[in-house]
Scaffold this motif. Structure first.
Motif, PDB file in Angstrom:
ATOM      1  N   MET A  31       7.624  -5.644  15.739  1.00 22.01           N
ATOM      2  CA  MET A  31       7.144  -4.489  15.207  1.00 22.01           C
ATOM      3  C   MET A  31       8.143  -3.427  15.852  1.00 22.01           C
ATOM      4  O   MET A  31       7.972  -2.356  15.473  1.00 22.01           O
ATOM      5  CB  MET A  31       5.932  -5.231  14.381  1.00 22.01           C
ATOM      6  CG  MET A  31       5.216  -3.790  13.971  1.00 22.01           C
ATOM      7  SD  MET A  31       6.636  -3.671  11.955  1.00 22.01           S
ATOM      8  CE  MET A  31       5.042  -2.776  11.351  1.00 22.01           C
ATOM      9  N   PHE A  32       7.238  -2.958  17.107  1.00 18.93           N
ATOM     10  CA  PHE A  32       6.880  -2.334  17.852  1.00 18.93           C
ATOM     11  C   PHE A  32       7.672  -1.127  18.209  1.00 18.93           C
ATOM     12  O   PHE A  32       8.689  -0.515  18.851  1.00 18.93           O
ATOM     13  CB  PHE A  32       5.856  -2.708  18.965  1.00 18.93           C
ATOM     14  CG  PHE A  32       3.762  -2.767  18.951  1.00 18.93           C
ATOM     15  CD1 PHE A  32       4.092  -1.263  18.277  1.00 18.93           C
ATOM     16  CD2 PHE A  32       3.331  -3.371  18.505  1.00 18.93           C
ATOM     17  CE1 PHE A  32       2.429  -0.844  17.416  1.00 18.93           C
ATOM     18  CE2 PHE A  32       1.969  -2.895  17.984  1.00 18.93           C
ATOM     19  CZ  PHE A  32       1.573  -2.517  17.487  1.00 18.93           C
TER      20      PHE A  32
ATOM     21  N   GLY B 251      15.203  10.205  19.233  1.00 23.63           N
ATOM     22  CA  GLY B 251      15.310  11.633  20.771  1.00 23.63           C
ATOM     23  C   GLY B 251      16.227  11.972  20.487  1.00 23.63           C
ATOM     24  O   GLY B 251      17.003  12.512  21.843  1.00 23.63           O
ATOM     25  N   THR B 252      17.525  10.374  21.419  1.00 28.08           N
ATOM     26  CA  THR B 252      18.462  10.924  21.720  1.00 28.08           C
ATOM     27  C   THR B 252      19.189  11.701  20.903  1.00 28.08           C
ATOM     28  O   THR B 252      20.533  12.779  21.815  1.00 28.08           O
ATOM     29  CB  THR B 252      18.911   9.294  21.939  1.00 28.08           C
ATOM     30  OG1 THR B 252      18.612   8.557  22.459  1.00 28.08           O
ATOM     31  CG2 THR B 252      20.986   9.951  22.243  1.00 28.08           C
TER      32      THR B 252
ATOM     33  N   ALA C 124      10.188   1.790  18.243  1.00 27.84           N
ATOM     34  CA  ALA C 124      10.502   2.648  19.472  1.00 27.84           C
ATOM     35  C   ALA C 124      11.741   2.575  20.134  1.00 27.84           C
ATOM     36  O   ALA C 124      12.512   3.487  20.708  1.00 27.84           O
ATOM     37  CB  ALA C 124      10.078   1.314  21.215  1.00 27.84           C
ATOM     38  N   ASP C 125      12.823   1.470  19.655  1.00 33.34           N
ATOM     39  CA  ASP C 125      14.011   1.942  18.651  1.00 33.34           C
ATOM     40  C   ASP C 125      14.442   2.785  17.950  1.00 33.34           C
ATOM     41  O   ASP C 125      15.612   3.923  18.544  1.00 33.34           O
ATOM     42  CB  ASP C 125      15.092   0.352  18.248  1.00 33.34           C
ATOM     43  CG  ASP C 125      14.776  -0.569  19.713  1.00 33.34           C
ATOM     44  OD1 ASP C 125      14.589  -0.016  20.930  1.00 33.34           O
ATOM     45  OD2 ASP C 125      15.396  -1.412  19.156  1.00 33.34           O
TER      46      ASP C 125
END
Length: 51
Positions: free
Chosen positions: A1-2, A13-14, A6-7
């Motif tokens: 889940m985390f 962000g990228t 994060a992905d």
């Protein structure tokens, strides 16, 4: 889940970094290419010739 969260954040962000830096990269390529074109010698700078 985390890891999934994060992905997603990493992907966002990228993409954001790409959008922010793209105009500066375009300007650097434009002015860098213009300054290099006048003194092109045909070989790579920093490389010594073999004798």
């Amino acid at each position: 889940m985390f890891r999934a969260i994060a992905d997603v954040l990493r992907t966002i962000g990228t993409a954001l970094a790409l959008l922010v830096t793209w105009p500066f990269r375009a300007l650097a390529r434009l002015f860098g290419g213009a300054s290099r074109s006048g003194r092109r010698t045909g070989r790579r700078p920093g490389r010594a010739r073999r004798v």
